[in-house]
Design an enzyme around this catalytic site. Structure first.
Site, short mmCIF file in Angstrom:
data_model
loop_
_atom_site.label_atom_id
_atom_site.label_comp_id
_atom_site.label_asym_id
_atom_site.label_seq_id
_atom_site.Cartn_x
_atom_site.Cartn_y
_atom_site.Cartn_z
N ASP A 1 0.88 -1.17 0.00
CA ASP A 1 0.00 0.00 0.00
C ASP A 1 0.91 1.21 0.00
O ASP A 1 1.51 1.54 1.03
CB ASP A 1 -0.90 0.00 1.24
CG ASP A 1 -1.93 1.12 1.23
OD1 ASP A 1 -1.64 2.18 0.64
OD2 ASP A 1 -3.01 0.95 1.81
N HIS A 2 1.05 1.87 -1.16
CA HIS A 2 2.08 2.90 -1.28
C HIS A 2 1.82 4.09 -0.35
O HIS A 2 2.75 4.84 -0.04
CB HIS A 2 2.23 3.35 -2.73
CG HIS A 2 1.12 4.19 -3.25
ND1 HIS A 2 0.02 3.66 -3.89
CD2 HIS A 2 0.94 5.52 -3.25
CE1 HIS A 2 -0.79 4.63 -4.24
NE2 HIS A 2 -0.26 5.77 -3.87
N HIS B 1 -6.18 2.44 1.22
CA HIS B 1 -5.29 3.54 1.60
C HIS B 1 -5.76 4.29 2.84
O HIS B 1 -5.02 4.44 3.81
CB HIS B 1 -5.16 4.54 0.45
CG HIS B 1 -4.56 4.00 -0.79
ND1 HIS B 1 -3.52 3.10 -0.79
CD2 HIS B 1 -4.85 4.23 -2.10
CE1 HIS B 1 -3.19 2.80 -2.05
NE2 HIS B 1 -3.98 3.48 -2.85
#
Length: 505
Positions: free
Chosen positions: A195-196, A258
């Site tokens: 999950d950037h 996110h």
């Protein structure tokens, strides 16, 4: 290696990063060219990877090693963020870049990959360690894992890890099914769900800010915090991804993964140690504490929106339904706002307003923590003073602002709001690593602190699924906000019912 190789000096490299190869499935795609390869090059440039590092791109396109290297060089040059491109370093880096044409549904492809890894392992001395990165369509995650497992590539003398991009399933049942398929071949501790957002510096700094400073954590609870707003706004539309977005929508695309992970990081309890499992245990506990709405509660606490056409800056902007690959009567949400509650001792009764949307006025992601008003107006100030706010900016500029009231210069006790700002760039005088640099290096080192675990994914889906199901049975009067505005009026009314309003940006 040649004597003039800039990687030849072992003193150039950090200790603790193992020799390994990274295999990227879907290597001809946009993510590899724009994010993954620039991140890997930058890590090598800074001496944070072993000189024995190797990259193998796998895709269906017939390419030679040199042709693939040329494409990746173009991508690195174009998308390298705030960093120089060094010809000599790229040349040495590219010596460890390889390509294999293969079909993920073809068993022979995995046998050829096994032979190639063995050969590269001998020449590059990667010690049998491999990080498999699935930069493919979500429906291909399980088939790739099966292919790797059946070819004996998931178990060897070295370590084998699997990195999976979101989405992690389409709902709770499919998320569980995907995890079960992956874990047939890779144990949970070797599955890295990336999950950037968790790799962004400000998101990581939430932990340092809260647990590294003695003055903030005592205020971090329902006694002092009135409410929290988490916003992830985008000023663009779906950018040619209408087909994907029709199956996703804003709620699934941003909030389920996110933004719930960001919320969990803001609200989790302190872990006993800063170890991967300890930190992830606390995030998982928090996600399980988020209230799951009953069907009759969804309409009060969740708002869906879809942007319509508008004229912005002298140009006509199409509505979502006019985008390519979008149904003309689409009911897909391009905007979602939800009021979440955390049912635990620390946060009982505190609303968390989370919103995300396409075609909003500006690109910004931030967390705004509003503190309660002073209990008594000592100075008799006329009118309502603005609240004290702590703002954690995630993008476009990473930093922290504390807004409070202060006395104006001159006679009398006149108060006005002021701000204390911390900016990463100006404070440290050095570039912040990209999220993919941080997360790729962590995966290579075996540090899963910033990665999402199976129980966290399932907890997030349990929170979001009642909203998804309720919206699936609704027929919305879309579009309900014009491109270039801050979303539907219903989202404003959702906050107004509790005496709150969205923060102006």
């Amino acid at each position: 290696m040649a004597a003039n190789n800039p990687f030849a000096d072992p003193a150039r490299y950090e200790s603790g990063t193992p020799d390994c190869a990274v295999v990227i499935f879907g290597a001809s795609g946009d993510l590899t060219r724009r994010k993954l390869m620039p991140a890997l090059y930058r890590l090598m440039y800074e001496g944070r990877l072993s000189p024995n590092f190797a990259v193998i791109g796998v895709s269906r396109s017939p390419l030679s090693d040199d042709a693939f290297r040329s494409r990746m060089e173009e991508g690195v040059r174009r998308h390298l963020e705030d960093a120089p491109f060094d010809e000599d370093i790229w040349r040495s880096f590219a010596e460890g870049v390889f390509y294999m044409a293969g079909d993920i549904h073809d068993r022979d492809s995995y046998q050829r990959l096994r032979s190639l890894l063995a050969r590269i392992g001998d020449t590059r001395q990667t010690a049998g360690n491999v990080l498999f990165y699935l930069s493919t369509q979500p429906g291909q995650y399980a088939p790739v894992a099966d292919g790797l497992g059946e070819a004996g590539l998931a178990r060897t003398n070295g370590w084998r890890r699997l990195v999976v991009e979101k989405p992690f399933g389409h709902d709770l049942a499919s998320a569980r099914e995907l995890s079960a398929r992956l874990q047939r071949h890779f144990p949970e501790q070797e599955v890295y769900r990336i999950d950037h957002y968790l790799g962004k510096e400000t998101v990581q700094n939430i932990l340092a800010f809260r647990f590294g400073n003695g003055i903030f954590e005592p205020l971090w609870n329902r006694r002092y915090i009135d409410h929290v707003q988490i916003t992830a706004a985008e000023s663009i539309g779906v950018e040619g991804r209408g087909g994907y977005y029709e199956d996703a929508g804003a709620l699934r695309d941003m909030i389920q993964n996110h933004l719930l992970q960001v919320m969990a990081t803001v609200t989790m309890e302190p872990s006993a140690t800063f170890e991967p499992d300890a930190v992830r245990d606390e995030r998982a506990k928090l996600l399980r504490s988020i209230r799951v709405f009953e069907p009759g509660e969804v309409a009060e606490h969740a708002v869906a929106g879809q942007y319509g056409p508008a004229r912005i800056g002298g140009a006509d902007v199409p509505g979502y339904r006019e985008e390519p690959d979008v149904r003309p009567d689409s009911q897909t949400d391009t905007y979602a706002a939800v009021t979440f509650f955390v049912d635990n001792w620390r946060w009982a009764g505190v609303p968390f307003y989370v919103r995300t949307g396409k075609q909003l006025p500006r690109r910004v992601t931030e967390i705004a923590i509003q503190f309660r008003d002073a209990p008594h107006r000592v100075f008799g100030q006329a009118g309502h003073l603005p609240p004290d706010l702590l703002i954690l900016r995630i993008q476009p500029e990473e930093g922290i602002s504390l807004k409070f009231v202060s006395k104006k210069p001159g006679t009398g006790m006149q108060l006005r709001p002021v701000s204390m700002d911390f900016n990463y760039g100006s404070s440290f005088g050095e570039r912040s690593p990209s999220a993919y640099e941080t997360l790729l290096l962590d995966a290579i080192r075996g540090d899963a602190t910033l990665y999402t675990r199976q129980d966290m994914v399932e907890a997030s889906w349990r929170v979001v699924e009642p909203i998804v199901k309720h919206w699936a049975g609704e027929t919305f009067d879309f579009p309900n906000y014009a491109a270039g505005t801050w979303g539907p009026a219903a989202a404003d009314r959702m906050l107004a019912r509790r005496g709150h309003a969205w923060r102006r940006m």
